[in-house]
Design an enzyme around this catalytic site. Structure first.
Site, PDB file in Angstrom:
ATOM      1  N   LYS A 133     -23.695  11.621 -55.219  1.00  0.00           N
ATOM      2  CA  LYS A 133     -23.005  10.548 -55.937  1.00  0.00           C
ATOM      3  C   LYS A 133     -21.656  11.018 -56.456  1.00  0.00           C
ATOM      4  CE  LYS A 133     -27.246   8.174 -57.396  1.00  0.00           C
ATOM      5  NZ  LYS A 133     -28.061   7.708 -58.549  1.00  0.00           N
ATOM      6  N   VAL A 136     -21.237   6.668 -53.303  1.00  0.00           N
ATOM      7  CA  VAL A 136     -22.338   7.521 -52.869  1.00  0.00           C
ATOM      8  C   VAL A 136     -22.060   7.949 -51.438  1.00  0.00           C
ATOM      9  CG1 VAL A 136     -24.818   7.714 -52.475  1.00  0.00           C
ATOM     10  CG2 VAL A 136     -23.976   6.295 -54.352  1.00  0.00           C
ATOM     11  N   GLY A 137     -22.137   9.260 -51.181  1.00  0.00           N
ATOM     12  CA  GLY A 137     -21.893   9.772 -49.838  1.00  0.00           C
ATOM     13  C   GLY A 137     -22.999  10.690 -49.384  1.00  0.00           C
ATOM     14  N   GLY A 138     -22.779  11.353 -48.244  1.00  0.00           N
ATOM     15  CA  GLY A 138     -23.791  12.249 -47.701  1.00  0.00           C
ATOM     16  C   GLY A 138     -24.053  13.442 -48.591  1.00  0.00           C
ATOM     17  N   LYS A 163     -17.875  14.743 -57.808  1.00  0.00           N
ATOM     18  CA  LYS A 163     -18.879  14.584 -56.747  1.00  0.00           C
ATOM     19  C   LYS A 163     -19.986  15.610 -56.973  1.00  0.00           C
ATOM     20  CE  LYS A 163     -17.730  15.398 -52.380  1.00  0.00           C
ATOM     21  NZ  LYS A 163     -17.199  15.146 -51.011  1.00  0.00           N
ATOM     22  N   ASP A 166     -14.617  14.570 -39.496  1.00  0.00           N
ATOM     23  CA  ASP A 166     -15.335  13.400 -40.010  1.00  0.00           C
ATOM     24  C   ASP A 166     -14.344  12.327 -40.457  1.00  0.00           C
ATOM     25  OD1 ASP A 166     -17.600  11.932 -40.563  1.00  0.00           O
ATOM     26  OD2 ASP A 166     -17.939  12.808 -42.539  1.00  0.00           O
TER      27      ASP A 166
END
Length: 683
Positions: free
Chosen positions: A360, A355-357, A375, A471
Site C-alpha cells: 500500500k 495499492v500496488g504489487g 510505500k 515495467d
C-alpha cells in the site's frame, strides 16, 4: 518405485537411460495452483511449496480445483507405459492432482502466450524435471491438447492426457532430463501453452505440479566432483568442519546469553532487513564493503546517519549499515519506523492513496510539513527484498525531472518502506478511465507522453550504464501538481549489458504490456521498454484497459485491436470519443505511427526512445498549429531528417522553413512562417 531408469530427453524424441546410476537432490517441489502442503498431508512426509513465487505470469493463470475424491490413480496396466500407469499416491498425493493452473479467460483471450514457471538452480548440473498432470477441467475425452516446454525446448507436443490415461481426472506424470548445457540463465523454466492448428474443444493448458531434481555430475560420484575419492575427502572435511563449527556455535550462544542483559538500546534496529542484503555500490569516498563493515564495528553509535559506507551491510555484519550513502551523497535520508508511523497516523487506512504489487501507498506529512508518498511492503506481496534493494539502488543514483524522486527509506522491525516525493495527481491511468476523473485534453495527453518518454530516454542513455525499466505502464507514470509526468516503480529494473546488448533474465513484467520477443527469448533489452511504451500510447489514445476479457475476442487485447484498425486506415474510429473531434488528423497520424513502430514484433525493428520522443514532440507541434495552413505534401521538399544521438538535434525541413528540436524539446523557428506561431515550445 519413485524414479524409473529412463526418462525423455529434451528436445522430445529420445530417451535417457541409466538414471539408477545417479544421485539426486530435490531443488524444488511445487504444488501448482494450490497451497503449501506440509509433511502431514503427504504420503511420504514431503513438503510441497505453493507455485505463487515462481509463476512469472500470475495474470495469465487461473486456479482450478476439485475435491480429492474425484482424483483417480490409474490401475495397473492402464495408460501407455509412459508415466500414466506408474502414477500412485506415493508419486504425489491427491491434494497435488486436485489443484492446478489453467490459462485465464481461455474462452475469450487470444492465446498467444504460455504459462511460465521459473526456478533458479545451480549451473553445471543436469536436472530431472518431473511434471504432474491431471485433467480436471475437460468435460469429455480428447478435448484438451497443449504443448510443454522446458528451457525453451519442446518436451511434449500436442499432449492429450485423456489418451494417455483413458479417462479424465486421472493422475499422470512425465519425467524429462535437462542436460547441463541447456540450463541457461542459471534457471529451469517450465512453460505450457495451447497448440495451434489442432482442432480441440478448448484452447487451454493445465499443470498440477512441478519437481526439479538435481542430478549428480557423474555416475555414482555425488555432487562434489568427478573423482570419487575427492568426494569422500570433501565429505570428511565437511564433517570435521561441521563439528568444530557446532562447538563454536555453542560457545557463542553461552557468551551471547551472558551478554543479553547488556545489549545496546539500538539492538532492534540492527536486526533490520539491511543485514540481509549485500552492498549495492560504494559512496563518494570509494569505501569498499570490507571497510564499511570495519567502520560499523568501530562505530559507537548505530544511530549515526553519517557513516561512510555502502547502503546495505552483509548479513553477517554486526551492525546494519544503511544510511551512509544517502547522507554522504545528499540524496535522501533514513527514516525510523516511528517517524513514518507518526507521518501516516499509524498507517491509517484513510491515508491510503494506492495499492500496488509491493504494498500500500500512504500520503504522509513529515515534521517539516513536506508531503510524501510512503510505500510500505506487504508481507503477502510477491515482491520483496530484491525489489526493495533494486528500487533504492536505482533511484539513489538517478535524478531527472521526469523520474519520481526517492526521498529515503526505512527497514526497521523487519519492514520494507520507501518514501517518495508526493505526486498530487496520481497515476496516468486514473485520468484515462475507471476513476471518474475529468478527461484530459489531447494536448495534455501528448505533453504527458512526452514527459514519460523523456524519463525513459534518460534511463536508457543517461546513466553511465543504461537502465531498463521492465515495467512501463500507465500506473507507473505519475503526475505532479503541475501535470508533469514522472516514471516510477523501479523494483524490476535492470542495468543494461553494454557488451552483449541484452540481459539474460527471468521474464517479469505486467500482462498486456510485455514485449513478446523478451518473453520468447528471456533476453531483456531497452527495446522491451519501447514495446511497453507503445502499448501505453494506444492506451492514452483509446482510454481503455490494455486487456479486457469482457470484450469480444478480437477486442480483448488493445494493442492487437488498435493495430487492426490502423492497418485498415480507420484508427480514428476507436479514439477516445471525448477527444476525437479535437485532434488534428496530422497529429493523430504522427502519434499512431510512433506507437505502431514501438510495437514491431522484433526489437531490432523498433525505434529508440530518442526517436519516439522526437515523433511525439512533432505530433504536439502539429496539434498546436491546427489553425495554420496545411503543411505541403511535396515529398521533395517535405523531409524529416532525424539523427538519433544522445542529446543530439533533430531537424524538420518544410520547404523553405525548418524547425530544430533538441532533446530538451526547445523548438526554434527558422523562417517568417513560424514567427507568427505563439508558444511554439513543447513542455
Amino acid at each position: 518405485m519413485l524414479i524409473s531408469d529412463s526418462a525423455s530427453t529434451l528436445p522430445a524424441g529420445n530417451h535417457f537411460n541409466g538414471l539408477f546410476n545417479y544421485a539426486y537432490e530435490v531443488s524444488y517441489r511445487l504444488n501448482v495452483g494450490g497451497p503449501i502442503l506440509t509433511p502431514e498431508n503427504d504420503t511420504l512426509s514431503r513438503t510441497w511449496l505453493s507455485d505463487t513465487n515462481y509463476n512469472s505470469f500470475p495474470e495469465g493463470a487461473e486456479n482450478v480445483s476439485v475435491s480429492t475424491s474425484k482424483v483417480k490413480y490409474p490401475k495397473k496396466g492402464d495408460g501407455n507405459g509412459d508415466g500414466g500407469d506408474k502414477a500412485t499416491n506415493f508419486i504425489a498425493p491427491p491434494l497435488v492432482y486436485a489443484t492446478a493452473e489453467q490459462m485465464a479467460n481461455s474462452e475469450t483471450l487470444q492465446q498467444n502466450f504460455n504459462l511460465t514457471w521459473t526456478m533458479n538452480v545451480d549451473p553445471g548440473f543436469a536436472y530431472l524435471v518431473r511434471l504432474h498432470f491431471c485433467d480436471i477441467i475437460s468435460k469429455s475425452l480428447n478435448d484438451l491438447y497443449f504443448n510443454v516446454y522446458i528451457n525453451g525446448l519442446m518436451g511434449a507436443s500436442a499432449l492429450d492426457l485423456s489418451s494417455l490415461t483413458s479417462s479424465l481426472s486421472t493422475a499422470y506424470f512425465a519425467d524429462f532430463v535437462l542436460n547441463s548445457s541447456s540450463v541457461t540463465n542459471d534457471s529451469v523454466t517450465v512453460q505450457i501453452g495451447p497448440v495451434s492448428g489442432v482442432q480441440s474443444g478448448q484452447a487451454n493448458a493445465i499443470l498440477n505440479g512441478i519437481e526439479v531434481i538435481k542430478m549428480s555430475n557423474s555416475k555414482g560420484r555425488g555432487f562434489f566432483g568427478d573423482d570419487g575419492s575427492k568426494s569422500m575427502n570433501v565429505l570428511k572435511i565437511v564433517a570435521v568442519v561441521g563439528l568444530l563449527l557446532g562447538l563454536l556455535a555453542m560457545l557463542l550462544l553461552i557468551i551471547g546469553f551472558m551478554k543479553w542483559q547488556k545489549r545496546p538500546q539500538d539492538w532492534e534496529k540492527r536486526k533490520s532487513f539491511s543485514s540481509w542484503l549485500l552492498p549495492i555500490h560504494a559512496t563518494n569516498n570509494n569505501s569498499t564493503f570490507a571497510s564499511s563493515v570495519k567502520s560499523s564495528k568501530s562505530s559507537k553509535s548505530s544511530k549515526s546517519c553519517s557513516r561512510k559506507s555502502s547502503i546495505f551491510g552483509s548479513r553477517k555484519a554486526s551492525k546494519s549499515v544503511y544510511s551512509g550513502y544517502f547522507s554522504n551523497a545528499g540524496l535522501g535520508r533514513y527514516f525510523t519506523f516511528s517517524e513514518l508511523q507518526h507521518a501516516t497516523h499509524n498507517f491509517d487506512e484513510k491515508a491510503v492513496i494506492g495499492v500496488g504489487g509491493f504494498g500500500k501507498v500512504y500520503i504522509a506529512d513529515l515534521d517539516d510539513g513536506t508531503k510524501t508518498a510512503v510505500k510500505r511492503g506487504s508481507p503477502s506481496s510477491q515482491q520483496g527484498i530484491n525489489e526493495f534493494q533494486t528500487e533504492i539502488q536505482m533511484l539513489s543514483k538517478l535524478r531527472h525531472r521526469h523520474l519520481v524522486s526517492l526521498i529515503g527509506f526505512s527497514d526497521e522491525k523487519s519492514e520494507m518502506i520507501l518514501v517518495y516525493e508526493f505526486m498530487a495527481n496520481g497515476p496516468l491511468r486514473d485520468h484515462l478511465y475507471g476513476a471518474n476523473k475529468p478527461p484530459l485534453t489531447w494536448k495534455k495527453r501528448l505533453e504527458i507522453c512526452i514527459g514519460a518518454a523523456r524519463g525513459l530516454h534518460y534511463l536508457h542513455t543517461g546513466p553511465s550504464q543504461g537502465i531498463i525499466h521492465r515495467d512501463v505502464k500507465t500506473t507507473n507514470i505519475l503526475l505532479d501538481e503541475n501535470w508533469v509526468a514522472k516514471v516510477s516503480d523501479f523494483g524490476l529494473s535492470k542495468a543494461a549489458s553494454m557488451d552483449q546488448g541484452y540481459v539474460s533474465t527471468a521474464v517479469k513484467g505486467s500482462f498486456g504490456y510485455l514485449d513478446p520477443e523478451y518473453f520468447r527469448k528471456q533476453q531483456l533489452t531497452e527495446k522491451s521498454d519501447v514495446y511497453s511504451f507503445g502499448v501505453v500510447l494506444f492506451e492514452v489514445l483509446c482510454a481503455r484497459a490494455v486487456i479486457d476479457p469482457k470484450l469480444p475476442r478480437e477486442q480483448v487485447s488493445l494493442s492487437e485491436w488498435a493495430m487492426q484498425w490502423h492497418r485498415k486506415g480507420l484508427i480514428h474510429k476507436i479514439v477516445d470519443p471525448v477527444i476525437a473531434d479535437s485532434i488534428n488528423p496530422k497529429s493523430l497520424k504522427k502519434f499512431v505511427e510512433a506507437a505502431e513502430k514501438c510495437l514491431a514484433e522484433y526489437g531490432v525493428d523498433r525505434p529508440g526512445m530518442g526517436d519516439v520522443l522526437w515523433n511525439l514532440e512533432y505530433a504536439l507541434q502539429l496539434q498546436e498549429v491546427t489553425s495554420e495552413p496545411a503543411i505541403p505534401e511535396d515529398k521533395s521538399t517535405n523531409m524529416i531528417a532525424l539523427e538519433n544521438l544522445r542529446g543530439g538535434m533533430a531537424t524538420i525541413e518544410l520547404g523553405d522553413s525548418s524547425i530544430s528540436v533538441s532533446d530538451d524539446s526547445e523548438v526554434t523557428g527558422g523562417s517568417p512562417m513560424f514567427s507568427q506561431i505563439q508558444s511554439f515550445q513543447g513542455r
